[in-house]
Design an enzyme around this catalytic site. Structure first.
Site, short mmCIF file in Angstrom:
data_model
loop_
_atom_site.label_atom_id
_atom_site.label_comp_id
_atom_site.label_asym_id
_atom_site.label_seq_id
_atom_site.Cartn_x
_atom_site.Cartn_y
_atom_site.Cartn_z
CG ASP A 1 -2.09 0.94 1.10
OD1 ASP A 1 -2.35 1.42 -0.03
OD2 ASP A 1 -2.74 1.22 2.12
CG LEU B 1 9.98 -16.73 -4.13
CD1 LEU B 1 9.98 -16.72 -2.60
CD2 LEU B 1 10.34 -15.34 -4.65
CG HIS C 1 -0.38 2.15 -9.19
ND1 HIS C 1 -0.53 1.76 -7.88
CD2 HIS C 1 -1.47 2.90 -9.49
CE1 HIS C 1 -1.69 2.24 -7.41
NE2 HIS C 1 -2.26 2.95 -8.37
#
Ligand code: IPE
Ligand code: IPE
Ligand code: MG
Length: 247
Positions: A25, A136, A42
């Site tokens: 956020d 991962l 973003h």
């Protein structure tokens, strides 16, 4: 396994964090602070995801789940929503080779049918391409909402019962878990939210029932592997009791 005991991550290190989930956020505020459009924030945020993905294996994190777009984020302007969708598509296209080379398995959680079919194809493609990777596990939540996910799982259970494929007595926590988007994921050990907000905004409500939470004022575009390492170190000092008593 007792019903409410979390599913363990497959591997952990001295930090003891196998699965980190992040509510990324603060992109909008980061851009606003500089007088730039929200989408610039973003784009910077997507760059940060790449760095964190690269850093995770060395920090002992084998599962990384990131919240990229919530079921509530459709409320934003068309420009911002389309811009975000474009960032997701480009991320998949540009990172496909790198993720494969780094041994990253990429998955998505969330409700896909509302997404552009081209984006859905890219998502399915990279999931298939990286399915054999084990270094991962990167899971990206797009059009994800915990309530939506649980509602879909409940409807699925009802369907199976109605069709006679599932007995009422067989409905337990494991049966519901197995019908969530996260059926193949361990529960998160640690949920991090950046930007100083101290709410969970519909992220993994079922899975994070016993997770530790860390709220950091750092805005997501400023979040670095060093910040993550500091948080993981503090996590190591916490005692998780899962409803039991010390020792
Ligand atoms: C998080 O950053 C990214 C998404 C929710 C898509 P925000 O866009 O929510 O940034 P702020 O909270 O407005 O600063
Ligand atoms: C949560 O952030 C969703 C993502 C990070 C993708 P929001 O910015 O949408 O959450 P609220 O609106 O502040 O609760
Ligand atoms: Mg926000």
């Amino acid at each position: 396994m007792a019903a409410t005991e979390p599913k363990p991550a497959t591997d952990t290190t001295d930090y003891g964090v196998g699965h980190v989930a992040i509510i990324m956020d603060g992109n909008g505020r980061w851009a606003k602070n500089r007088g730039w459009p929200r989408l610039v924030g973003h784009r910077k945020g997507a760059e940060r995801v790449k760095e964190i993905v690269r850093a995770c294996p060395d920090l002992g994190v084998r599962w990384l789940t990131v919240y990229a777009f919530s079921t509530e984020n459709w409320k934003r302007s068309t420009e911002e929503v389309l811009g975000l969708m474009g960032i997701f598509a480009r991320y998949i296209q540009r990172e496909a080779d790198g993720l494969s080379a780094e041994g990253v398995r990429m998955r998505f959680i969330g409700e896909r049918s509302r997404l552009d079919p081209k984006l859905q194809n890219l998502m399915a493609g990279i999931e298939a391409r990286t399915a054999g990777n084990t270094r991962l596990n990167l899971t990206v939540a797009i059009n994800y909402g915990g309530r939506d996910e649980i509602t879909r799982a409940a409807a699925q259970i009802a369907r199976e019962v109605a069709e006679g494929r599932l007995a009422l007595e067989a409905i337990d926590e494991a049966a519901l878990s197995a019908r969530l988007d996260t059926a193949d994921l361990p529960d998160p050990d640690l949920v991090i939210r950046t930007s100083g907000e101290t709410r969970t905004s519909n992220f993994l409500p079922w899975q994070a029932a016993y997770a530790e939470y860390e709220f950091t004022p750092t805005l997501w575009p400023d979040f670095t592997p060093q910040v993550l390492a500091g948080i993981l170190e503090r996590f190591g000092a916490r005692e998780r009791r899962f409803g039991g008593v010390k020792g």
